[in-house]
Design an enzyme around this catalytic site. Structure first.
Site, PDB file in Angstrom:
ATOM      1  N   ASN A 100       0.842  -1.193   0.000  1.00  0.00           N
ATOM      2  CA  ASN A 100       0.000   0.000   0.000  1.00  0.00           C
ATOM      3  C   ASN A 100       0.886   1.255   0.000  1.00  0.00           C
ATOM      4  OD1 ASN A 100       0.898  -0.375   2.716  1.00  0.00           O
ATOM      5  ND2 ASN A 100      -0.748   0.978   3.387  1.00  0.00           N
ATOM      6  N   CYS A 111       1.976   3.539   2.046  1.00  0.00           N
ATOM      7  CA  CYS A 111       3.002   3.793   3.084  1.00  0.00           C
ATOM      8  C   CYS A 111       3.760   2.560   3.500  1.00  0.00           C
ATOM      9  CB  CYS A 111       2.346   4.466   4.273  1.00  0.00           C
ATOM     10  SG  CYS A 111       1.829   6.157   3.931  1.00  0.00           S
ATOM     11  N   GLU A 170       3.043  -0.421   4.896  1.00  0.00           N
ATOM     12  CA  GLU A 170       2.819  -1.293   6.047  1.00  0.00           C
ATOM     13  C   GLU A 170       1.960  -2.507   5.731  1.00  0.00           C
ATOM     14  OE1 GLU A 170      -0.608   1.668   6.308  1.00  0.00           O
ATOM     15  OE2 GLU A 170       1.464   1.614   5.625  1.00  0.00           O
TER      16      GLU A 170
END
Length: 592
Positions: free
Chosen positions: A271, A273, A275
Site C-alpha cells: 500500500n 506507506c 505497512e
C-alpha cells in the site's frame, strides 16, 4: 450534544473539512459525535448475519471511537453509512504487460481515489523501454511512461476529492529500467502523488555487500538483459533517497517468506506507506489503538488493552462485510483472505508516560512486549471469530492450516500504519514514531496550528513545572534539551525524532516487526547534514534486522514538509522537521 469528546481545535477542523457529512449546498450537517454513531451503526449492522444484536455492538464500537481509544482508517470514518461505501484505506491493484490491463487498472484506481482510498502497484511486469511490441512492430515506452500517466490521473482525481490521492509504485530491482526508476523523482516536481520503492531481493543485497555484478531480467522474455554493478546501483538509490526521501526499499523475499497465501500468489507491492504487503486485488482494512489512552498513573492497563484488541478485531472483520468494493475482483480478494490490519498509535506517549526513553534498550523491549501482547490477543480474537463465523475461505490453502494452527477468521491481523490523520484526531503521536517535538507548528488545511505534546504537558504539570515562561521557551525551539529548570529525566524521555541516533529508529521498527504479521510503517528521521553513506548504512542495517521495508527522510530535503518546528528566537524562517510517516510521502499529509 458533544459531551465528553476530547477533540482538539485542529481535530475538529479536520473533521469538519473532510469527514463530517454535508448537504447538497456544502453545509456540514453532522457533528463529530454523530459521525462516530453513524460509523458504529453501519459496521455493527452486519452482526445480524451472525446471530448477534447490532445495537449492542454499535454501542461498544461507538464508545471506543468517542473515547479516542480506537479509530478506523479514514475511508471508514468518511464513508461508512453513506452512499459511497468504500471503507478500505487502500488497494493493491494488478498491472500486466498489456494496454488493456494498464488502462483497466487505471480506471479502477480512479474509482478508489474518488472514494478517498489509496493504491499500490507493481510496475515490474511491464516490458522495458525500447523493447519490442509484437503487435505493432514498434518499441515499448516502458514502465516509467505509464507511471507518469497514473500520476497525472491521480492528480486530476484529487481535485474533486476530499483527500489527496496517495500511491505506491514498486519496481523490482532486476528490471532493466531500474536505474531510470530510481532517478524518477530527482526533479522534486515529478510524481508527487507517488511514493517509490525498489523491490530489493536478498540476492541483490548480498551482491551489494560482496560488491558483485547483478543480473537484470526482461520481464517479457524472462531472459537476461545484462548486468550492472550492484554497489553502484545501491549508491544511486541512497543518493536519491538523501535528496528527497524516495525511493525506499521493500524486501520482497522477506515479505514472501511471511506470505501465508503463497500458494495463491507472490506479493509484489504494498500500500502507499508500505505497512501492508498485499496480493493483487487485496485491500487494507486498517484501524489503530491509541496506547496513550490506556496508561493510568504510568502503567499500561493490560486488561483493558485485551478488551480493546478483541473488540477492534471484531470491528475490522465486520468492516469487510459492511464495505462495498470498486470491482468484483477486489471484493473477492477481500472476502477470500479477510485480512485486517490492527495497529497502534501513541507508542511514544506511552513510553514517555512510563518514564521510558524511546531510544533506549528498555524502550525497545517495552515496545516489543506491548506489540507481542496485542498480537496474542488478536490471534485469540480471530480464532474465536472463526469458531463463530468460520475461517477465511482460503484457510485450507494457507501455510497456517498446513502448520496445524487453529483456524482463524483473518489471514492477516496486525499492521502498523503511520496514522498521520487519525492520530491528529486522537491527539497523540503517530504510529510507533517518536515524539516529533514537544511544541510544533503543523501546516494543516492552509493554516499553521500550534500544538503541545499532551504527554509532555501531563508530565510537566504533575512535576509542578508548567508555566507560561516554559511554553514561551519551547515555542522558540520545539526542543527540551536546552531548557533550564527541567530535570534530566524529563529531557531524556522527551528527546525528539531528530535528537536520537537514526539507528534507534531501525531498531524500534525491527523489534515491532517481529510481532507483526504484515509490516510496519516507520520513517527513519535523519538530520540535514546526514550523507548518502549514512543512508546506505541504515538500509543495510534494516535488511539485516528483519524489517520488510525501510524509508528514510532527511530533514529539510523537501520544501513542503507538513510539520515544522517553530523558528528559533530571532530567526525569520521555521526550521523544518520531517513528517512522521513512511513511504517517502514527505511531500504531503499522511494518507490515513
Amino acid at each position: 450534544m458533544e459531551e465528553g469528546l476530547p477533540l482538539s481545535v485542529a481535530a475538529r477542523e479536520v473533521l469538519a473539512e473532510r469527514y463530517l457529512r454535508r448537504d447538497r449546498t456544502g453545509q456540514v450537517v453532522e457533528s463529530p459525535g454523530e459521525l462516530f454513531a453513524r460509523v458504529a451503526a453501519a459496521i455493527a449492522s452486519v452482526e445480524s448475519r451472525y446471530g448477534q444484536d447490532p445495537t449492542s455492538w454499535a454501542l461498544r464500537f461507538e464508545q471506543l471511537m468517542r473515547d479516542l481509544t480506537f479509530l478506523p482508517n479514514s475511508p471508514t470514518l468518511m464513508n461508512a453509512g453513506t452512499e459511497i461505501g468504500v471503507l478500505s484505506a487502500c488497494f493493491v491493484l494488478p498491472i500486466e504487460d498489456s494496454l488493456r490491463s494498464i488502462f483497466g487498472t487505471l480506471a479502477d484506481a480512479a474509482l478508489i481515489h474518488q472514494a478517498g482510498g489509496g493504491t499500490g502497484f507493481s510496475f515490474s511486469r511491464i516490458r522495458p523501454a525500447g523493447d519490442l511490441v509484437g503487435t505493432t512492430g514498434g518499441r515499448a515506452s516502458g514502465p516509467l511512461s505509464f507511471l507518469r500517466l497514473y500520476d497525472t490521473a491521480a492528480d486530476v482525481m484529487r481535485e474533486g476529492g476530499r483527500r489527496r490521492a496517495a500511491n505506491m509504485a514498486v519496481l523490482e530491482v532486476s528490471h532493466p529500467d531500474i536505474e531510470a526508476f530510481v532517478a524518477a523523482k530527482h526533479d522534486l516536481q515529478e510524481l508527487h502523488t507517488f511514493n517509490l520503492s525498489v523491490g530489493a531481493t536478498d540476492r541483490f543485497m548480498r551482491s551489494v555487500v560482496e560488491r558483485e555484478r547483478f543480473e537484470l531480467v526482461n520481464p517479457r522474455t524472462r531472459r537476461s538483459a545484462g548486468h550492472i554493478d550492484a554497489r553502484e546501483l545501491f549508491e544511486q538509490i541512497c543518493e536519491e533517497a538523501w535528496r528527497s526521501g524516495d525511493p525506499g526499499l521493500v524486501f520482497l523475499d522477506r515479505i514472501n517468506r511471511a506470505n501465508v497465501l503463497r500458494s495463491v500468489g507472490r506479493i509484489e507491492a504494498t500500500n502507499p506507506c508500505g505497512e501492508v504487503p498485499l496480493l493483487p486485488g487485496e485491500s487494507c482494512n486498517l484501524g489503530s489503538i491509541n496506547l496513550a489512552r490506556l496508561v493510568e498513573r504510568g502503567c499500561l492497563d493490560r486488561r483493558r488493552l485485551g478488551e480493546v484488541v478483541t473488540t477492534a478485531v471484531r470491528f475490522l472483520d465486520d468492516v469487510i462485510d459492511a464495505a462495498t468494493y470498486p470491482t468484483p475482483e477486489t471484493e473477492a480478494a477481500a472476502h477470500g483472505s479477510r485480512k485486517i490490519g490492527l495497529g497502534v498509535m501513541g507508542l511514544a506517549e506511552l513510553l514517555a508516560l512510563r518514564g521510558v526513553a524511546y531510544d533506549s534498550e528498555l524502550g525497545i523491549r517495552t515496545a516489543a512486549n506491548v506489540i507481542r501482547t496485542i498480537a496474542g490477543h488478536a490471534v485469540r480474537a480471530s480464532e474465536q471469530l472463526a469458531e463463530e463465523r468460520g475461517p477465511f475461505p482460503l484457510w485450507e490453502v494457507s501455510t497456517l492450516a498446513r502448520r496445524g494452527r487453529r483456524p482463524r477468521r483473518n489471514a492477516q491481523l496486525l499492521s502498523i500504519a503511520p496514522t498521520g490523520t487519525i492520530s491528529l484526531l486522537a491527539g497523540t503521536t503517530a504510529g510507533i514514531e517518536p515524539v516529533f517535538a514537544v511544541v510544533y507548528s503543523r501546516q494543516l488545511l492552509g493554516a499553521a496550528h500550534l500544538e503541545v505534546n499532551r504527554a509532555f504537558e501531563t508530565v510537566v504539570r504533575e512535576a509542578g513545572l508548567w508555566s507560561t515562561d516554559l511554553l514561551d521557551q519551547l515555542a522558540a525551539t520545539g526542543s527540551v534539551k536546552d531548557i533550564d529548570g527541567l530535570p534530566r529525566a524529563i529531557k531524556r524521555v522527551f528527546r525528539s525524532a531528530l535528537e536520537m541516533a537514526p539507528a534507534w529508529h531501525v531498531r524500534m521498527q525491527a523489534a515491532v516487526q517481529r510481532h507483526v504479521d504484515a509490516a510496519v510503517s516507520k520513517t527513519v528521521n535523519l538530520p540535514n547534514d546526514a550523507t548518502p553513506r549514512d543512508i546506505g548504512n541504515l538500509y543495510r542495517l534494516a535488511w539485516r534486522s528483519g524489517v520488510k521495508g525501510i524509508t528514510v527522510y532527511r530533514d529539510g530535503s523537501r520544501p513542503d514538509q507538513v510539520q515544522r518546528r517553530l523558528a528559533p528566537a530571532g530567526s525569520e524562517a521555521a526550521v523544518a522537521v520531517a513528517p512522521t510517516f513512511s513511504g517517502g510521502c514527505s511531500a504531503r499529509e499522511c494518507h490515513y
